[in-house]
Design a protein around this motif. Structure first.
Motif, PDB file in Angstrom:
ATOM      1  N   ALA A   9      38.048 -18.209  15.042  1.00  0.00           N
ATOM      2  CA  ALA A   9      38.297 -18.723  13.693  1.00  0.00           C
ATOM      3  C   ALA A   9      36.983 -19.040  12.988  1.00  0.00           C
ATOM      4  N   VAL A  23      37.648 -26.890  12.590  1.00  0.00           N
ATOM      5  CA  VAL A  23      38.537 -26.127  13.468  1.00  0.00           C
ATOM      6  C   VAL A  23      38.763 -26.961  14.729  1.00  0.00           C
ATOM      7  N   THR A  58      41.929 -26.751  10.658  1.00  0.00           N
ATOM      8  CA  THR A  58      42.893 -25.860  11.292  1.00  0.00           C
ATOM      9  C   THR A  58      43.011 -26.216  12.764  1.00  0.00           C
ATOM     10  N   VAL A 115      44.027 -24.919  16.483  1.00  0.00           N
ATOM     11  CA  VAL A 115      44.328 -23.772  17.344  1.00  0.00           C
ATOM     12  C   VAL A 115      44.397 -24.272  18.784  1.00  0.00           C
ATOM     13  N   ASN A 159      36.135 -27.892   6.383  1.00  0.00           N
ATOM     14  CA  ASN A 159      37.319 -27.509   7.150  1.00  0.00           C
ATOM     15  C   ASN A 159      36.905 -27.477   8.618  1.00  0.00           C
ATOM     16  N   ASP A 179      36.531 -19.539   8.975  1.00  0.00           N
ATOM     17  CA  ASP A 179      37.571 -20.533   8.686  1.00  0.00           C
ATOM     18  C   ASP A 179      37.022 -21.947   8.575  1.00  0.00           C
TER      19      ASP A 179
END
Length: 317
Positions: free
Chosen positions: A245, A208, A234, A236, A206, A250
């Motif tokens: 994060a 970021v 993700t 942001v 994952n 995350d």
């Protein structure tokens, strides 16, 4: 004898300084792009602006604008206007400073949020201890800072362009920190996934993203990984949120030593990959310090510039 010296001094000053009204009209003419526009801004008749321009040309002995063709500034006019405009901006800034009551020992700094929060803020006590007479104001912001309008005394910006961030000719810039970018994650997140042994393994993580996947695509490409697939992760909208994060488990984030040195020392984040990989570092951008050229060597800007250069040099590669 005294009278003659006084007369000579006044004559020398007269030769160096054209009439202020003529300079003001010329500055407005060059900035606004026309006699009538300049007159409207100065709230005087356009014939007065024309007369001031003729007076200044006669005083200088050169043509400042093209009356026959474009109506714009001549080569000499453009060169002179650049200097005159800088002087007028400095006068305007000094006037605003006096009217606002700003102290000569005050230093207002605008900086990118990640750099301001994760590196600079924790080091400001050391600066204040060394320069107790300077009152600091630090504003983290991603917005462009207008130094010519005195929105700040100093700006700190990140740029991946060789010449630094875009700026006007009135603004001086100096690169003071360039470190490779690399990938980090929290130990908690890494404990939930297969080992990351090569850059290609990042495609299974994952990721970021800051605003969009562009940074990650470039980072992977620099490490020899080109993929047409949609990158997972993700999204942001600020470097601070990216790191927060990652700290929370995350996923994997891109960063540099200035933003995560304290996190790595505390064990909150670790470079991904095998020990020798150290986050698969690649060349990135740099942090730049910006201030008005006319104020570049003024105190306290000079003292802050010298201090941050020394502090940045102490950060390891």
């Amino acid at each position: 004898m005294s009278s003659n010296l006084t007369s000579s001094a006044q004559g020398a000053e007269r030769l160096d300084l054209p009439p202020f009204a003529a300079l003001r009209a010329f500055e407005a003419f060059g900035r606004c792009g026309g006699i009538r526009k300049a007159a409207a801004q100065l709230r005087i008749d356009h014939t007065v602006v024309s007369r001031h321009l003729r007076t200044l040309e006669a005083w200088l002995g050169v043509s400042l604008y093209d009356r026959d063709h474009t109506g714009g500034l001549t080569f000499e006019g453009r060169r002179y206007h650049a200097r005159i405009s800088a002087a007028f901006r400095e006068i305007a800034g000094a006037t605003r400073e006096v009217m606002s009551g700003q102290s000569p020992g005050e230093l207002r700094i605008c900086a990118t949020p990640g750099f301001a929060v994760n590196w600079l803020a924790s080091r400001l006590p050391a600066f204040r201890a060394r320069f107790p007479n300077i009152d600091l104001q630090l504003r983290p912001t991603d917005d462009d800072v207008d130094l010519e309008r005195r929105e700040a005394d100093v700006a700190i910006a990140w740029s991946d362009e060789p010449g630094g961030p875009a700026r006007s000719q009135a603004v001086e810039a100096q690169e003071f920190a360039r470190r490779p970018g690399f990938a980090v994650a929290s130990p908690a997140y890494l404990s939930t996934i297969d080992p990351i042994l090569t850059p290609a393994d990042l495609l299974n993580c994952n990721l970021v993203h800051e605003e969009d996947p562009a940074q990650w695509r470039q980072f992977l490409a620099d490490n020899g990984v080109v993929s047409s697939q949609e990158l997972p992760g993700t999204v942001v909208w600020q470097s601070n949120a990216v790191l927060e994060a990652a700290r929370g488990g995350d996923g994997v984030a891109l960063t540099n030593r200035f933003l995560v040195r304290d996190d790595i020392e505390a064990g909150r984040l670790v470079p991904v990959g095998p020990p020798q990989a150290r986050g698969f570092p690649v060349g990135g951008g740099a942090y730049w310090l910006l201030a008005l050229e006319s104020r570049w060597t003024q105190t306290p800007i000079q003292e802050f510039r010298d201090w941050i250069l020394a502090e940045a040099a102490a950060v390891p590669e």
